[in-house]
Enzyme design. Structure first.
Site, PDB file in Angstrom:
ATOM      1  CG  MET A  96      -1.961   1.120   1.224  1.00  0.00           C
ATOM      2  SD  MET A  96      -3.036   1.097  -0.241  1.00  0.00           S
ATOM      3  CE  MET A  96      -3.998  -0.373   0.077  1.00  0.00           C
ATOM      4  CB  CYS A  97       4.043   2.186   1.651  1.00  0.00           C
ATOM      5  SG  CYS A  97       5.072   0.758   1.265  1.00  0.00           S
ATOM      6  CB  THR A  98       4.579   0.643  -3.541  1.00  0.00           C
ATOM      7  OG1 THR A  98       5.668   0.117  -2.782  1.00  0.00           O
ATOM      8  CG2 THR A  98       5.025   0.868  -4.979  1.00  0.00           C
TER       9      THR A  98
END
Length: 314
Positions: A96-98
């Site tokens: 999700m961070c990417t």
């Protein structure tokens, strides 16, 4: 007559009424369930030999673009679908961070549009993956984000593929694999010829090429061979860590339920029992079971079957 419901919803007796099952299912989990269910129908004698009257052959076919495969599974005689699970890599996911901070691929932009932008824009409306209007909105937002980060390759078809996790079908490939499956069905029912032994691959991206080979049975297959597994766990590890090892490891279970020899460790359903056993997930294994204790594990992908885990503390 067409059956418009999940494969797993049909009663087991319904499946027992078939002489041969041709499987063209569109996901690995459903195939695993069907495989485990049909293998479970086979009765064996005291020597471990299967009763031919209880064997229902499965002819499994699948396509992926210009590639396809067909195979014949004779439960308890040839390799089963679970034996070849390693040939199907786990579904690809993105951190999700990417997706939110450092997109690099068109898939990141599409995931951002339908996972983050849609709920923010339409908090009270669920994305309808079959709606052209909804999918067009996701495509346009993904394209805008791709342009912002100078990422090429966002198309409407790719958007459909990412959101619905689909692979474009090619009619010619479907026709070749369907014909191969029906041909094997005719041979099984009429004894007209030797059936496929056991796997056929078709590749049509560059010319037409196919080959067959025998997919060997896996000695420790949890469905058609051994029903017992030995696992080693740290004494201080938790039940939650054991559950994750079952879902993320080579068994690739989805929602395992575990029962010890004297107590219920964790049950996925019904909801009341799940809530009652949920606190056990954070407890140390050594507080819940004895060293080398046998744990019974069930999971929806096993088709009503169970496996035994012998847990050894190290």
């Amino acid at each position: 007559k067409p059956q418009e419901e999940k494969t797993q919803k049909k009663p087991l007796q319904w499946y027992k009424g078939f002489d041969v099952i041709i499987s063209g299912l569109d996901n690995v989990e459903a195939r695993r369930w069907l495989n485990g269910t049909v293998v479970g129908f086979v009765e064996v004698d005291e020597d471990g030999d299967p009763d031919p009257e209880t064997i229902i052959p499965i002819i499994d076919g699948g396509t992926e673009g210009f590639r396809g495969q067909a195979r014949v599974i004779l439960p308890r005689i040839t390799s089963c679908f679970e034996c070849s699970l390693d040939a199907f890599p786990p579904q690809r996911t993105f951190p999700m961070c990417t997706i939110a901070e450092t997109p690099r691929l068109p898939e990141h932009c599409i995931s951002y549009a339908f996972m983050l932008q849609w709920p923010k824009e339409f908090p009270d409306k669920k994305l309808d993956k079959d709606s052209p209007t909804d999918m067009q909105w996701v495509y346009e937002r993904a394209k805008e984000r791709a342009e912002k980060y100078d990422i090429k390759g966002v198309t409407y078809m790719l958007t459909m593929g990412v959101v619905k996790n689909i692979i474009p079908a090619v009619a010619s490939t479907n026709a070749v694999v369907a014909a191969a499956c029906v041909n094997e069905c005719v041979k099984l029912l009429s004894f007209a010829s030797q059936t496929l032994n056991t796997y056929m691959m078709y590749m049509g991206a560059e010319g037409v090429y196919s080959h067959t080979f025998v997919y060997e049975r896996k000695d420790d297959c949890i469905v058609c061979q051994s029903k017992s597994r030995k696992v080693k766990m740290e004494r201080m590890s938790t039940l939650n860590e054991l559950i994750h090892s079952l879902t993320d490891g080579d068994l690739r279970l989805k929602k395992p339920s575990l029962v010890g020899s004297t107590n219920t460790l964790y049950m996925q359903k019904p909801p009341a029992l799940e809530a009652m056993t949920r606190p056990n997930r954070d407890k140390k294994l050594s507080d819940l079971i004895e060293n080398n204790e046998e744990i019974t594990v069930t999971d929806e992908v096993l088709g009503g079957r169970s496996i035994s885990l012998n847990v050894e503390f190290v």
